[in-house]
Write a protein that holds these residues in place. Structure first.
Motif, PDB file in Angstrom:
ATOM      1  N   ALA A   1       0.835  -1.202   0.000  1.00 21.93           N
ATOM      2  CA  ALA A   1       0.000   0.000   0.000  1.00 21.93           C
ATOM      3  C   ALA A   1       0.871   1.254   0.000  1.00 21.93           C
ATOM      4  CB  ALA A   1      -0.943  -0.013   1.200  1.00 21.93           C
ATOM      5  N   ALA A   2       1.936   1.258   0.785  1.00 18.86           N
ATOM      6  CA  ALA A   2       2.845   2.408   0.821  1.00 18.86           C
ATOM      7  C   ALA A   2       3.545   2.580  -0.527  1.00 18.86           C
ATOM      8  CB  ALA A   2       3.869   2.232   1.946  1.00 18.86           C
ATOM      9  N   TRP A   3       3.954   1.468  -1.123  1.00 16.89           N
ATOM     10  CA  TRP A   3       4.630   1.513  -2.419  1.00 16.89           C
ATOM     11  C   TRP A   3       3.698   2.076  -3.495  1.00 16.89           C
ATOM     12  CZ3 TRP A   3       4.039  -1.467  -7.019  1.00 16.89           C
ATOM     13  CH2 TRP A   3       5.094  -1.318  -7.940  1.00 16.89           C
ATOM     14  N   VAL A   4       2.434   1.635  -3.500  1.00 19.81           N
ATOM     15  CA  VAL A   4       1.460   2.127  -4.476  1.00 19.81           C
ATOM     16  C   VAL A   4       1.236   3.627  -4.291  1.00 19.81           C
ATOM     17  CG1 VAL A   4      -0.973   2.002  -5.163  1.00 19.81           C
ATOM     18  CG2 VAL A   4       0.317  -0.098  -4.799  1.00 19.81           C
ATOM     19  N   ARG A   5       1.086   4.084  -3.045  1.00 20.91           N
ATOM     20  CA  ARG A   5       0.889   5.512  -2.788  1.00 20.91           C
ATOM     21  C   ARG A   5       2.106   6.326  -3.246  1.00 20.91           C
ATOM     22  NH1 ARG A   5      -1.665   3.419   1.807  1.00 20.91           N
ATOM     23  NH2 ARG A   5       0.196   3.695   3.087  1.00 20.91           N
ATOM     24  N   ALA A   6       3.286   5.800  -3.048  1.00 17.91           N
ATOM     25  CA  ALA A   6       4.496   6.493  -3.492  1.00 17.91           C
ATOM     26  C   ALA A   6       4.508   6.637  -5.013  1.00 17.91           C
ATOM     27  CB  ALA A   6       5.746   5.754  -3.016  1.00 17.91           C
ATOM     28  N   GLY A   7       4.129   5.571  -5.711  1.00 15.54           N
ATOM     29  CA  GLY A   7       4.080   5.636  -7.173  1.00 15.54           C
ATOM     30  C   GLY A   7       3.055   6.638  -7.663  1.00 15.54           C
ATOM     31  N   ALA A   8       1.901   6.671  -7.010  1.00 18.85           N
ATOM     32  CA  ALA A   8       0.866   7.635  -7.390  1.00 18.85           C
ATOM     33  C   ALA A   8       1.359   9.062  -7.160  1.00 18.85           C
ATOM     34  CB  ALA A   8      -0.414   7.371  -6.600  1.00 18.85           C
ATOM     35  N   SER A   9       2.042   9.287  -6.057  1.00 20.32           N
ATOM     36  CA  SER A   9       2.583  10.626  -5.765  1.00 20.32           C
ATOM     37  C   SER A   9       3.596  11.058  -6.819  1.00 20.32           C
ATOM     38  CB  SER A   9       3.246  10.654  -4.388  1.00 20.32           C
ATOM     39  OG  SER A   9       2.281  10.477  -3.387  1.00 20.32           O
ATOM     40  N   LEU A  10       4.415  10.133  -7.272  1.00 19.77           N
ATOM     41  CA  LEU A  10       5.379  10.462  -8.324  1.00 19.77           C
ATOM     42  C   LEU A  10       4.671  10.745  -9.645  1.00 19.77           C
ATOM     43  CD1 LEU A  10       8.174   7.820  -7.650  1.00 19.77           C
ATOM     44  CD2 LEU A  10       8.358  10.299  -7.344  1.00 19.77           C
ATOM     45  N   ALA A  11       3.726   9.877 -10.018  1.00 25.52           N
ATOM     46  CA  ALA A  11       3.046  10.018 -11.316  1.00 25.52           C
ATOM     47  C   ALA A  11       2.261  11.319 -11.407  1.00 25.52           C
ATOM     48  CB  ALA A  11       2.124   8.827 -11.557  1.00 25.52           C
ATOM     49  N   GLU A  12       1.638  11.742 -10.311  1.00 22.15           N
ATOM     50  CA  GLU A  12       0.799  12.935 -10.385  1.00 22.15           C
ATOM     51  C   GLU A  12       1.592  14.213 -10.638  1.00 22.15           C
ATOM     52  OE1 GLU A  12       0.152  13.749  -5.599  1.00 22.15           O
ATOM     53  OE2 GLU A  12      -1.388  12.735  -6.745  1.00 22.15           O
ATOM     54  N   THR A  13       2.906  14.159 -10.544  1.00 23.92           N
ATOM     55  CA  THR A  13       3.724  15.338 -10.844  1.00 23.92           C
ATOM     56  C   THR A  13       4.007  15.464 -12.338  1.00 23.92           C
ATOM     57  OG1 THR A  13       5.849  14.193 -10.547  1.00 23.92           O
ATOM     58  CG2 THR A  13       4.840  15.196  -8.571  1.00 23.92           C
ATOM     59  N   PHE A  14       3.639  14.464 -13.133  1.00 28.50           N
ATOM     60  CA  PHE A  14       3.917  14.472 -14.566  1.00 28.50           C
ATOM     61  C   PHE A  14       2.779  15.133 -15.337  1.00 28.50           C
ATOM     62  CE2 PHE A  14       7.242  11.773 -13.319  1.00 28.50           C
ATOM     63  CZ  PHE A  14       8.140  11.700 -14.377  1.00 28.50           C
ATOM     64  N   PRO A  15       3.128  15.965 -16.328  1.00 25.24           N
ATOM     65  CA  PRO A  15       2.089  16.576 -17.163  1.00 25.24           C
ATOM     66  C   PRO A  15       1.245  15.504 -17.840  1.00 25.24           C
ATOM     67  CG  PRO A  15       4.230  17.583 -17.579  1.00 25.24           C
ATOM     68  CD  PRO A  15       4.470  16.384 -16.702  1.00 25.24           C
ATOM     69  N   GLY A  16      -0.047  15.728 -17.906  1.00 24.61           N
ATOM     70  CA  GLY A  16      -0.960  14.790 -18.563  1.00 24.61           C
ATOM     71  C   GLY A  16      -1.516  13.717 -17.648  1.00 24.61           C
ATOM     72  N   PHE A  17      -1.052  13.651 -16.407  1.00 21.32           N
ATOM     73  CA  PHE A  17      -1.558  12.650 -15.463  1.00 21.32           C
ATOM     74  C   PHE A  17      -3.013  12.961 -15.139  1.00 21.32           C
ATOM     75  CE2 PHE A  17      -2.380  11.328 -11.055  1.00 21.32           C
ATOM     76  CZ  PHE A  17      -2.141   9.974 -11.165  1.00 21.32           C
ATOM     77  N   LEU A  18      -3.891  11.943 -15.267  1.00 20.25           N
ATOM     78  CA  LEU A  18      -5.318  12.150 -15.014  1.00 20.25           C
ATOM     79  C   LEU A  18      -5.822  11.440 -13.759  1.00 20.25           C
ATOM     80  CD1 LEU A  18      -6.672  11.805 -18.661  1.00 20.25           C
ATOM     81  CD2 LEU A  18      -6.213  13.898 -17.376  1.00 20.25           C
ATOM     82  N   GLY A  19      -5.101  10.426 -13.276  1.00 20.91           N
ATOM     83  CA  GLY A  19      -5.550   9.763 -12.058  1.00 20.91           C
ATOM     84  C   GLY A  19      -5.034   8.350 -11.952  1.00 20.91           C
TER      85      GLY A  19
END
Length: 188
Positions: free
Chosen positions: A26-44
């Motif tokens: 769960a922590a690993w998934v949240r970390a990946g989501a936090s990284l991805a949301e900083t990229f342009p075009g990320f929708l969710g």
């Protein structure tokens, strides 16, 4: 001439992890989501487990277009994030979807041991022909059976009623059958 519109891309991933490592996962998934949301075009993004104690985790992430997705997937941040799960996360399946391709995918009842190339969706023109082949007879039948009963209503109400009736018919009865019948042609 205008360029074709860019379609949002959704990536579905199935990963396996020891149920005893659920907190780390769960922590690993949240970390990946936090990284991805900083990229342009990320929708969710999102994730779900079929049940408590399950070894499988199903994850989705969506980007505005293929280029934004590629920027994320080829980034140093993502490589670092994936490497941080080595030893406790097994990547078992990856699928990418744009537009309405889901209608044209063959059934997937087998497990994929390693991510690999997925069958390409048929060309858009074949998808359009397939939808039309289902839509035309259903629309014609609707004109004979439904429209006489609602002909006195205004256009917006007639359209609302007809789409409420026809959408489930197309979704659950017609398109699955038409795409199954046309699979050999769609895959050529």
């Amino acid at each position: 001439m205008n360029a074709p519109p860019q379609l949002a891309v959704t990536v579905a991933i199935t990963r396996r992890v020891d149920p005893g490592k659920a907190a780390e996962m769960a922590a690993w998934v949240r970390a990946g989501a936090s990284l991805a949301e900083t990229f342009p075009g990320f929708l969710g993004t999102g994730w779900v487990r079929p049940e408590v104690g399950s070894t499988e985790w199903h994850m989705l992430y969506r980007f505005a277009d293929a280029e934004s997705l590629r920027d994320w997937e080829e980034s140093e941040q993502r490589r670092w994030w994936l490497s941080s799960a080595e030893g406790f996360v097994e990547h078992t399946r990856v699928e990418r979807r744009t537009g309405i391709e889901g209608w044209f995918d063959p059934p997937r009842e087998r497990e994929v041991d390693q991510p690999g190339p997925q069958p390409a969706a048929p060309p858009r023109w074949k998808q359009a022909v397939t939808i039309w082949l289902g839509f035309f007879p259903v629309s014609l039948l609707s004109a004979y059976l439904l429209m006489p009963h609602i002909s006195t209503l205004n256009t917006a109400v007639k359209t609302l009623i007809s789409t409420i009736v026809l959408t489930p018919i197309m979704t659950y009865l017609v398109l699955p059958r038409v795409t199954r019948l046309l699979q050999p042609w769609l895959r050529r």
